[in-house]
Design a protein around this motif. Structure first.
Motif, PDB file in Angstrom:
ATOM      1  N   ALA A 100       0.868  -1.190   0.000  1.00  0.00           N
ATOM      2  CA  ALA A 100       0.000   0.000   0.000  1.00  0.00           C
ATOM      3  C   ALA A 100       0.895   1.227   0.000  1.00  0.00           C
ATOM      4  N   ALA A 101       0.500   2.225  -0.775  1.00  0.00           N
ATOM      5  CA  ALA A 101       1.340   3.423  -0.900  1.00  0.00           C
ATOM      6  C   ALA A 101       0.487   4.620  -1.296  1.00  0.00           C
ATOM      7  N   ARG A 102       1.064   5.808  -1.103  1.00  0.00           N
ATOM      8  CA  ARG A 102       0.497   7.063  -1.587  1.00  0.00           C
ATOM      9  C   ARG A 102       1.500   7.666  -2.571  1.00  0.00           C
ATOM     10  N   PRO A 103       1.419   7.307  -3.854  1.00  0.00           N
ATOM     11  CA  PRO A 103       2.395   7.805  -4.824  1.00  0.00           C
ATOM     12  C   PRO A 103       2.473   9.323  -4.873  1.00  0.00           C
ATOM     13  N   ASP A 104       1.326  10.007  -4.691  1.00  0.00           N
ATOM     14  CA  ASP A 104       1.320  11.462  -4.768  1.00  0.00           C
ATOM     15  C   ASP A 104       2.074  12.105  -3.612  1.00  0.00           C
ATOM     16  N   ARG A 105       2.268  11.350  -2.526  1.00  0.00           N
ATOM     17  CA  ARG A 105       2.997  11.859  -1.367  1.00  0.00           C
ATOM     18  C   ARG A 105       4.355  11.193  -1.202  1.00  0.00           C
ATOM     19  N   ARG A 106       4.715  10.297  -2.131  1.00  0.00           N
ATOM     20  CA  ARG A 106       5.955   9.522  -2.017  1.00  0.00           C
ATOM     21  C   ARG A 106       6.004   8.809  -0.658  1.00  0.00           C
TER      22      ARG A 106
ATOM     23  N   SER B 249      13.202   9.322   4.066  1.00  0.00           N
ATOM     24  CA  SER B 249      13.542  10.559   4.772  1.00  0.00           C
ATOM     25  C   SER B 249      13.054  10.554   6.212  1.00  0.00           C
ATOM     26  N   ALA B 250      11.921   9.858   6.476  1.00  0.00           N
ATOM     27  CA  ALA B 250      11.369   9.887   7.831  1.00  0.00           C
ATOM     28  C   ALA B 250      10.263   8.846   7.959  1.00  0.00           C
ATOM     29  N   THR B 251       9.935   8.495   9.197  1.00  0.00           N
ATOM     30  CA  THR B 251       8.713   7.756   9.460  1.00  0.00           C
ATOM     31  C   THR B 251       7.571   8.768   9.582  1.00  0.00           C
ATOM     32  N   THR B 252       6.364   8.298   9.364  1.00  0.00           N
ATOM     33  CA  THR B 252       5.204   9.194   9.433  1.00  0.00           C
ATOM     34  C   THR B 252       4.351   8.853  10.659  1.00  0.00           C
ATOM     35  N   GLU B 253       3.470   9.772  11.014  1.00  0.00           N
ATOM     36  CA  GLU B 253       2.653   9.589  12.213  1.00  0.00           C
ATOM     37  C   GLU B 253       1.744   8.369  12.121  1.00  0.00           C
ATOM     38  N   ASP B 254       1.384   7.980  10.899  1.00  0.00           N
ATOM     39  CA  ASP B 254       0.498   6.825  10.736  1.00  0.00           C
ATOM     40  C   ASP B 254       1.266   5.523  10.520  1.00  0.00           C
ATOM     41  N   GLY B 255       2.568   5.528  10.839  1.00  0.00           N
ATOM     42  CA  GLY B 255       3.356   4.307  10.745  1.00  0.00           C
ATOM     43  C   GLY B 255       3.897   4.007   9.376  1.00  0.00           C
ATOM     44  N   GLY B 256       3.880   4.995   8.481  1.00  0.00           N
ATOM     45  CA  GLY B 256       4.411   4.803   7.142  1.00  0.00           C
ATOM     46  C   GLY B 256       5.854   5.270   7.022  1.00  0.00           C
ATOM     47  N   LEU B 257       6.352   5.231   5.807  1.00  0.00           N
ATOM     48  CA  LEU B 257       7.699   5.696   5.492  1.00  0.00           C
ATOM     49  C   LEU B 257       7.607   6.755   4.400  1.00  0.00           C
ATOM     50  N   SER B 258       8.183   7.916   4.651  1.00  0.00           N
ATOM     51  CA  SER B 258       8.209   8.994   3.670  1.00  0.00           C
ATOM     52  C   SER B 258       9.486   8.862   2.850  1.00  0.00           C
ATOM     53  N   LEU B 259       9.352   8.858   1.529  1.00  0.00           N
ATOM     54  CA  LEU B 259      10.487   8.637   0.634  1.00  0.00           C
ATOM     55  C   LEU B 259      10.926   9.913  -0.068  1.00  0.00           C
ATOM     56  N   MET B 260      12.104   9.846  -0.671  1.00  0.00           N
ATOM     57  CA  MET B 260      12.665  10.969  -1.409  1.00  0.00           C
ATOM     58  C   MET B 260      12.640  10.719  -2.915  1.00  0.00           C
ATOM     59  N   ALA B 261      11.937   9.675  -3.343  1.00  0.00           N
ATOM     60  CA  ALA B 261      11.818   9.349  -4.765  1.00  0.00           C
ATOM     61  C   ALA B 261      10.477   8.656  -4.986  1.00  0.00           C
ATOM     62  N   ALA B 262      10.116   8.467  -6.240  1.00  0.00           N
ATOM     63  CA  ALA B 262       8.809   7.926  -6.591  1.00  0.00           C
ATOM     64  C   ALA B 262       8.625   6.501  -6.083  1.00  0.00           C
ATOM     65  N   ILE B 263       7.391   6.184  -5.719  1.00  0.00           N
ATOM     66  CA  ILE B 263       7.057   4.842  -5.240  1.00  0.00           C
ATOM     67  C   ILE B 263       5.658   4.488  -5.723  1.00  0.00           C
ATOM     68  N   GLU B 264       5.423   3.205  -5.979  1.00  0.00           N
ATOM     69  CA  GLU B 264       4.124   2.741  -6.444  1.00  0.00           C
ATOM     70  C   GLU B 264       3.760   1.443  -5.736  1.00  0.00           C
ATOM     71  N   PRO B 265       2.475   1.208  -5.488  1.00  0.00           N
ATOM     72  CA  PRO B 265       2.066  -0.091  -4.952  1.00  0.00           C
ATOM     73  C   PRO B 265       2.487  -1.212  -5.900  1.00  0.00           C
ATOM     74  N   GLY B 266       2.882  -2.336  -5.338  1.00  0.00           N
ATOM     75  CA  GLY B 266       3.292  -3.476  -6.140  1.00  0.00           C
ATOM     76  C   GLY B 266       4.780  -3.542  -6.414  1.00  0.00           C
ATOM     77  N   MET B 267       5.497  -2.475  -6.142  1.00  0.00           N
ATOM     78  CA  MET B 267       6.948  -2.502  -6.353  1.00  0.00           C
ATOM     79  C   MET B 267       7.601  -3.524  -5.426  1.00  0.00           C
ATOM     80  N   VAL B 268       8.569  -4.242  -5.972  1.00  0.00           N
ATOM     81  CA  VAL B 268       9.379  -5.158  -5.175  1.00  0.00           C
ATOM     82  C   VAL B 268      10.704  -4.458  -4.879  1.00  0.00           C
ATOM     83  N   LEU B 269      10.986  -4.299  -3.610  1.00  0.00           N
ATOM     84  CA  LEU B 269      12.193  -3.606  -3.180  1.00  0.00           C
ATOM     85  C   LEU B 269      13.133  -4.575  -2.471  1.00  0.00           C
TER      86      LEU B 269
END
Length: 384
Positions: free
Chosen positions: A222-228, A277-297
């Motif tokens: 699960a991700a928010r691409p518009d918010r990275r 770049s940081a963890t978020t208040e809702d337990g997510g991870l804020s990134l410095m580059a594009a991200i999409e659901p389904g990506m294998v990292l």
């Protein structure tokens, strides 16, 4: 190499690097003392924020040559004559004897007026009328928090396919609050500055990353691409799962941990960092580059960056007059945590590396993280 005081570095007949305290009463006189010596066609300034960047431009511009292009941005750290620096202003002067430059503002990043950008870039290239006997390259300074670097580099690659472009995303220390860019005597936000530069010096691009992939893979469920932003990894809250995989307590995660354990995306046969770049208040991870659901990292592991840097700089065909550097802040944090920032600074000073620490780097039509992207300016092969 000649020195004008302890804060100025100049290669013979090449660019000059000047460093001064940020906001000091002698900041502008110190910078001008070094810049005037080369009669610059282009001056890049890195470090100041907001009103400080605007005030610096207002004071510098009247004392520079009439046709000199003045551009710059806020940073997450500076690289000056002595290597890594903090809370400084670093100015790079490119002598008119060897350089010519023009700048364009690509504004309204949040609206993505790509067709408008491309038309402006093509018009800029046509009017620039480059000398075919000289080299042409592009420099990109982008708002590091607008989240549009991937679109920017794609637009540049499409509009100017034969122009090599490197760049860096402007920073705001480790605050990640606001970033600022300078061009045309004005400070811009939600924008990028693109510079087209011509030179008779030889060019050599350096691109380095200091990580290796591990066997650990994760899926972005699960991700928010518009918010990275990654919301879930492996169907678990992203920060919790990342903490489990790295063996670090979730409430202890910080920038140095993210730098040592990057998330990697495999593209074109190579791994590229999707930096956190940081963890978020809702337990997510804020990134410095594009991200999409389904990506294998892939979970990465940082290695000593000094060895690869030394090898790359020593391998240059001739000593550099200067290496313009866009160096990710996460690399610097990893070095500081391991006590290696001093040796890296010495290496940078010895090879005349100068620039700033970024929120992301651009090269070869890509936006990347945790990478060193540099452009070495070398004397022509037939120079005495």
């Amino acid at each position: 190499m000649t020195h004008t005081g302890p804060e100025v570095k100049e290669g013979a007949a090449g660019p000059v690097v000047v460093q001064a305290d940020r906001g000091g009463t002698d900041t502008v006189p110190t910078l001008l003392a070094g810049l005037r010596a080369v009669h610059p066609a282009l001056v890049l300034v890195f470090g100041p924020k907001g009103d400080g960047l605007a005030a610096l431009a207002d004071e510098l511009a009247p004392h520079l040559p009439p046709n000199c292009v003045l551009a710059g941005c806020s940073s997450a750290g500076e690289i000056g004559p002595g290597g890594y620096a903090s809370d400084k202003v670093v100015a790079l002067g490119f002598p008119a004897r060897h350089f010519r430059a023009e700048a364009i503002v690509l504004d309204r990043l949040s609206a993505l007026p790509v067709a408008e950008w491309m038309a402006g870039l093509r018009r800029m290239q046509r009017d620039f009328d480059a000398d075919p006997a000289r080299s042409v390259f592009g420099l990109l300074l982008a708002d590091g928090l607008a989240g549009q670097e991937d679109v920017l580099v794609s637009a540049l690659d499409a509009a100017l396919p034969h122009v090599p472009v490197i760049g860096g995303s402007a920073g705001d220390g480790l605050d990640f609050g606001s970033t600022w860019l300078l061009s045309g005597g004005r400070v811009h936000r939600d924008a990028a500055i693109f510079l087209l530069v011509e030179t008779d010096l030889a060019l050599h691009q350096i691109t380095l990353a200091h990580f290796r992939p591990t066997e650990t893979r994760v899926v972005v469920t699960a991700a928010r691409p518009d918010r990275r932003r990654i919301l879930e990894l492996n169907a678990e809250p992203a920060a919790r799962e990342y903490a489990r995989l790295t063996g670090i307590a979730e409430d202890a995660l910080g920038p140095a941990d993210f730098a040592r354990h990057p998330l990697l995306l495999r593209m074109g046969g190579q791994h590229h960092v999707r930096a956190i770049s940081a963890t978020t208040e809702d337990g997510g991870l804020s990134l410095m580059a594009a991200i999409e659901p389904g990506m294998v990292l892939t979970l990465g592991h940082a290695e000593d960056p000094t060895r690869g840097m030394a090898e790359a700089l020593d391998a240059l065909p001739r000593p550099a007059l200067m290496v313009l550097a866009f160096d990710c802040i996460l690399r610097r944090l990893a070095l500081e945590r391991d006590g290696q920032d001093g040796p890296m600074s010495q290496l940078y000073a010895r090879h005349r590396v100068a620039g700033f620490n970024t929120y992301g780097e651009q090269h070869s039509g890509m936006h990347v993280n945790q990478t060193f992207v540099g452009l070495a300016f070398l004397p022509p092969p037939d120079a005495a």
